[in-house]
Every structure is written in C-alpha cells, then in structure tokens.
Write a protein that holds these residues in place. Structure first.
Motif, short mmCIF file in Angstrom:
data_model
loop_
_atom_site.label_atom_id
_atom_site.label_comp_id
_atom_site.label_asym_id
_atom_site.label_seq_id
_atom_site.Cartn_x
_atom_site.Cartn_y
_atom_site.Cartn_z
N SER A 265 0.81 -1.18 -0.01
CA SER A 265 0.17 0.03 -0.20
C SER A 265 0.73 1.26 -0.16
O SER A 265 0.34 2.16 -0.35
N ALA A 266 2.17 1.01 0.27
CA ALA A 266 2.91 2.44 0.43
C ALA A 266 3.51 2.76 -0.94
O ALA A 266 4.23 3.82 -0.90
N ILE A 267 3.25 2.04 -2.05
CA ILE A 267 3.97 2.32 -3.36
C ILE A 267 2.88 2.90 -4.41
O ILE A 267 1.72 2.59 -4.03
N VAL A 268 3.37 3.34 -5.28
CA VAL A 268 2.30 3.92 -6.45
C VAL A 268 1.54 3.00 -6.96
O VAL A 268 2.31 1.92 -7.70
N PRO A 269 0.50 3.07 -6.95
CA PRO A 269 -0.70 2.11 -7.65
C PRO A 269 0.03 1.30 -8.98
O PRO A 269 0.01 0.32 -9.37
N ASP A 270 0.47 2.38 -9.80
CA ASP A 270 0.92 1.99 -11.22
C ASP A 270 1.96 1.19 -11.22
O ASP A 270 2.55 0.49 -12.17
N LYS A 271 2.60 1.10 -10.28
CA LYS A 271 4.12 0.20 -9.90
C LYS A 271 3.89 -1.15 -9.30
O LYS A 271 4.85 -1.95 -9.08
N MET A 272 2.64 -1.46 -8.72
CA MET A 272 2.31 -2.58 -7.79
C MET A 272 2.55 -3.92 -8.74
O MET A 272 3.17 -4.73 -8.10
N GLN A 273 2.00 -3.78 -10.02
CA GLN A 273 1.94 -5.23 -10.76
C GLN A 273 3.27 -5.70 -11.06
O GLN A 273 3.70 -6.71 -10.84
N LYS A 274 4.29 -4.78 -11.33
CA LYS A 274 5.73 -5.18 -11.77
C LYS A 274 6.28 -5.58 -10.43
O LYS A 274 7.18 -6.43 -10.52
N ALA A 275 6.20 -4.78 -9.50
CA ALA A 275 6.72 -5.21 -8.21
C ALA A 275 6.31 -6.74 -7.90
O ALA A 275 7.21 -7.47 -7.26
N ASP A 332 -6.56 -9.59 -5.98
CA ASP A 332 -6.65 -10.68 -6.78
C ASP A 332 -6.12 -10.60 -7.87
O ASP A 332 -5.39 -11.49 -8.58
N THR A 333 -6.43 -9.40 -8.79
CA THR A 333 -5.93 -9.13 -9.96
C THR A 333 -4.25 -9.13 -9.89
O THR A 333 -3.64 -9.72 -11.02
N LEU A 334 -3.76 -8.29 -9.16
CA LEU A 334 -2.26 -8.26 -8.89
C LEU A 334 -1.96 -9.52 -8.90
O LEU A 334 -0.74 -9.80 -9.56
N PHE A 335 -2.19 -10.50 -7.97
CA PHE A 335 -1.47 -11.67 -7.89
C PHE A 335 -1.87 -12.71 -9.00
O PHE A 335 -0.83 -13.39 -9.22
N MET A 361 -13.95 2.26 16.97
CA MET A 361 -13.01 2.55 15.66
C MET A 361 -13.21 1.39 14.55
O MET A 361 -13.06 0.16 14.81
N TYR A 362 -13.62 1.60 13.53
CA TYR A 362 -13.82 0.67 12.27
C TYR A 362 -12.70 0.64 11.25
O TYR A 362 -12.17 1.59 10.84
N ARG A 363 -11.95 -0.58 11.30
CA ARG A 363 -10.86 -0.76 10.53
C ARG A 363 -11.33 -1.87 9.44
O ARG A 363 -12.30 -2.67 9.77
N VAL A 364 -10.64 -1.88 8.45
CA VAL A 364 -10.91 -2.55 7.18
C VAL A 364 -9.53 -3.13 6.69
O VAL A 364 -8.67 -2.27 6.17
N TRP A 365 -9.25 -4.24 7.15
CA TRP A 365 -8.13 -4.90 6.55
C TRP A 365 -8.48 -6.02 5.64
O TRP A 365 -9.23 -6.66 5.72
N ILE A 366 -7.55 -6.60 4.79
CA ILE A 366 -7.58 -7.44 3.83
C ILE A 366 -6.32 -8.34 4.01
O ILE A 366 -5.34 -7.93 4.27
N GLN A 367 -6.42 -9.81 4.22
CA GLN A 367 -5.39 -10.85 4.25
C GLN A 367 -5.43 -11.64 3.02
O GLN A 367 -6.75 -12.42 2.74
N CYS A 368 -4.59 -11.92 2.49
CA CYS A 368 -4.29 -12.71 1.21
C CYS A 368 -3.08 -13.71 1.54
O CYS A 368 -2.04 -13.73 2.01
N LYS A 369 -3.32 -15.18 0.57
CA LYS A 369 -2.47 -15.89 0.46
C LYS A 369 -2.49 -16.47 -0.89
O LYS A 369 -3.52 -16.92 -1.35
N TYR A 370 -1.31 -16.38 -1.77
CA TYR A 370 -1.51 -16.74 -3.00
C TYR A 370 -0.26 -17.67 -3.06
O TYR A 370 0.97 -17.54 -2.86
N ARG A 371 -0.27 -18.79 -4.02
CA ARG A 371 0.57 -19.94 -4.23
C ARG A 371 1.01 -19.82 -5.30
O ARG A 371 0.36 -19.70 -6.71
#
Length: 380
Positions: A265-275, A332-335, A361-371
């Motif tokens: 989440s700390a990087i520019v969205p356009d660079k996420m896929q290549k990372a 899901d699309t990124l992975f 306080m309402y928090r929203v987190w996502i947890q993923c595992k991809y193989r």
C-alpha cells in the motif's frame, strides 16, 4: 479482562489469539466486553457515509509538482520516519503464527510435502544461465554467506498434475546469503523487524534462513543493530520494491515464503503489478506469498482531509509517507496476473474498541495467501 495484541488482533485471557475472523459481535450490548471484534457488518447508512467521505476527501488533489517530490524523495520521508520513531513503535505481532501458520516452526520443514511427490537430490554439472536470475555475489553479501560453500546444484522433482509426468526444477546453490538453507523466507518492507524477529526467535531450525529488506536504510540499520539480529540466520538489505534494474540478492525459484505486511500500500499503484511480478519469480513452485494490508474505507482513509489525496484511494500522510486502500478484487488481479493461485483472500471489517474512553473505531483490513503453481509460467 481480555488482553489485546498489537494492530487490532484480540487475545484471550490466556494469551492465545482467536483465529482471524472468529470473534463475532452477536450482541451489540456487549461491544465493550472485548477490545476488538471481527467481520462487523456495516449498515447501508454506514457504507454510504464512507463512500461520501472518500468522495469528499478526494475532491482536492495534491499538486503535481508536490506529487513528484513525494515520489523522488520517498526514501527521505521513510528515513525521517524511522529516525524519529526508531524502535519506540515496535509491536510484537503475536497474531503472525495464527494467521500465517506457514511461518510457524512446524510448517517450515516439509512445507511442500503435501504438494510434491517424494523427492531426491541429484547433482547437475552446471547452474542456470545468468540471464535466468540476478548476479548474486557482491563483497557486501559475502560476509553474510556461509563459509566454505561449494558450487553445486539441487534438483527437486515437481508434480505438475495427475496426468502429467514429473519435471525438475533447477536451483543454483552457488554462494549467496542462505544458500545452504532448505527453507527460505523473505519479508519485503520489514521496517524495524516486527515480523522477522518473532520468526527467528520462535524457530531455531538451522535449516531456516530469513531475508528482510526495506526501502529505508535507517530501518535496515535498526534491524542490523538489534541484539536479536543474527547474520548467520538472517540477511537484511536495503531494496526498492519498485526498482526494476536492481536485482534481489536471491536467485529465482528459491523462496518458500514472501511476506508483505502493510507495505504494498505504500507504493504508487501503477508500479504494484511489476513489483509483484518480480517477487513471484523468486518463489519456488508451491511457494506462498502472504499479504496483510489496508482495505477500502478503513478508518485511516476516512480520516484524510482534502488536499491529501494523490490519486483515487491513494493518499499522503502528514509525514510524507503514502498509503493506498485496496479492494479484494484489486489484490486478486495483482496476484493472479503474476501467475499465482488464490489460497485465501479475506476482508475483515474489524471494530476496535477503546473501553476506557468508550470509543469505537472501524478498521478494514485484507489478508491474502497466493501460491505459485507447481507448473509455473511466471518466469518469463
């Protein structure tokens, strides 16, 4: 009185945290009986209010020239962050081994046994071509490598599926940090070691090796000078997740686990896929990428003021660091675009409670595992 684990992970009185998503608030009158509740349903009014708030704080964008500054000087803002806070914000992530049992000692060895057929090691005459992976050795890295390593290659059988014959994965074990380890974990965006040190302290298996990197040289210095840092079991290095020209000091197809905790989440969205594409190449077939990050309409997103929005759902904090808020579909699309298969993709609308001040306080987190598939096409 129930305990409370950092980052919103509730704990039982005996110290054992309930599984992710298992503490449900069935009676609103009991909201202040615990410090946090999982999967709290939002009313239509609450969801609509969150949408309105996001539209409101997105109407005024950060000026383009300032956005360039945040990108070019990102390392400066993160170094300043760690210089100010150092280890004062260190949180022992007790929930790690509950939510990610892949990191637990019992899982480390024979992690792929459920996926692979019986294996044996065969020596091959030469390693993969240099074009297949990074040029691994530098003088800096040698001091973190085991002494007396010999040039050799392991061949591990890989089960493609029930109708296809076994093929073999070549892993070059020429000298690199952790080259003799049989189970390798990499944390990207390690900060001051919140994840790395619990793993090292929990697992004493000599066959385990942990890598950790961060964009901030200050953070890595804090990791390396920590009394729990052991260069024979861990290699900490500075690395820019978005730098396509700088190789990781690890060969491809060599990692069992890659951890991304509140870092993508700390990087520019356009660079996420290549990372993510680059990271997926480092995984062994059957290896896992584990992620925990901010979800859309998290409390932190709703608190931003006008003028802090960089682009849609992407913001800059007051200290110059940036943050993006994901949906499940985006992750899901990124992975899957990187060639990985979904094992888990959960959203947790968590209700955190300050019982002393009677605040919610309402928090929203996502947890993923991809193989990474056993028959992988991610290497191109």
């Amino acid at each position: 009185m129930a305990g409370f684990c950092p980052e919103g992970a509730p704990a039982e009185a005996g110290g054992k945290r309930q599984q992710f998503g298992s503490r449900l608030l069935s009676d609103p009158m009991r909201v202040f009986h615990h410090n946090a509740w999982d999967n709290v349903e939002w009313s239509e009014e609450q969801a609509a209010a969150a949408e309105r708030k996001v539209r409101e704080n997105s109407t005024q964008r950060v000026y383009p020239e300032k956005q360039v500054d945040y990108e070019i000087n990102a390392h400066k803002y993160w170094n300043d962050f760690y210089q100010i806070h150092e280890n004062r914000f260190f949180k022992d992530r007790h929930w790690l081994f509950t939510e990610f049992p892949e990191l637990a000692p019992s899982q480390n060895q024979n992690h792929l046994m459920d996926l692979l057929s019986e294996s044996k090691q065969n020596e091959l005459p030469e390693c993969r071509n240099k074009e297949d992976g990074p040029d691994l050795i530098t003088e800096e890295q040698h001091k973190y490598s085991s002494d007396g390593l010999e040039h050799k290659t392991q061949t591990l059988p890989v089960e493609e599926n029930v109708t296809q014959k076994l093929s073999h994965l070549e892993i070059c074990t020429d000298e690199f940090p952790g080259s003799l380890a049989t189970y390798r974990i990499l944390e990207v965006g390690c900060g001051v070691g919140n994840t790395v040190f619990p793993i090292l302290q929990t697992n004493n298996d000599p066959r385990l090796f942990v890598y950790c990197c961060d964009f901030s040289s200050t953070a890595i210095q804090l990791v390396q000078t920590n009394s729990a840092y052991d260069s024979s079991r861990c290699f900490a290095f500075v690395h820019d997740l978005c730098d396509e020209d700088k190789p990781y000091p690890i060969p491809r197809d060599s990692l069992d686990i890659i951890i991304l905790i509140f870092v993508l989440s700390a990087i520019v969205p356009d660079k996420m896929q290549k990372a993510i594409n680059r990271l997926s190449r480092l995984l062994k077939p059957g290896g896992m990428m584990l992620l925990r990050d901010y979800g859309r309409h998290d409390m932190a997103q709703l608190r931003f003021k006008k003028g802090q929005c960089l682009s849609e759902n992407f913001y800059v904090r007051g200290d110059g660091t940036r943050v993006y808020f994901f949906t499940q579909d985006e992750l899901d699309t990124l992975f899957t675009t990187a060639g990985l298969e979904k094992v888990q993709n959960l959203v947790d609308r968590r209700l955190q409670v300050n019982r002393g001040k009677q605040l919610t306080m309402y928090r929203v987190w996502i947890q993923c595992k991809y193989r990474k598939p056993l028959l992988s096409n991610t290497g191109s």
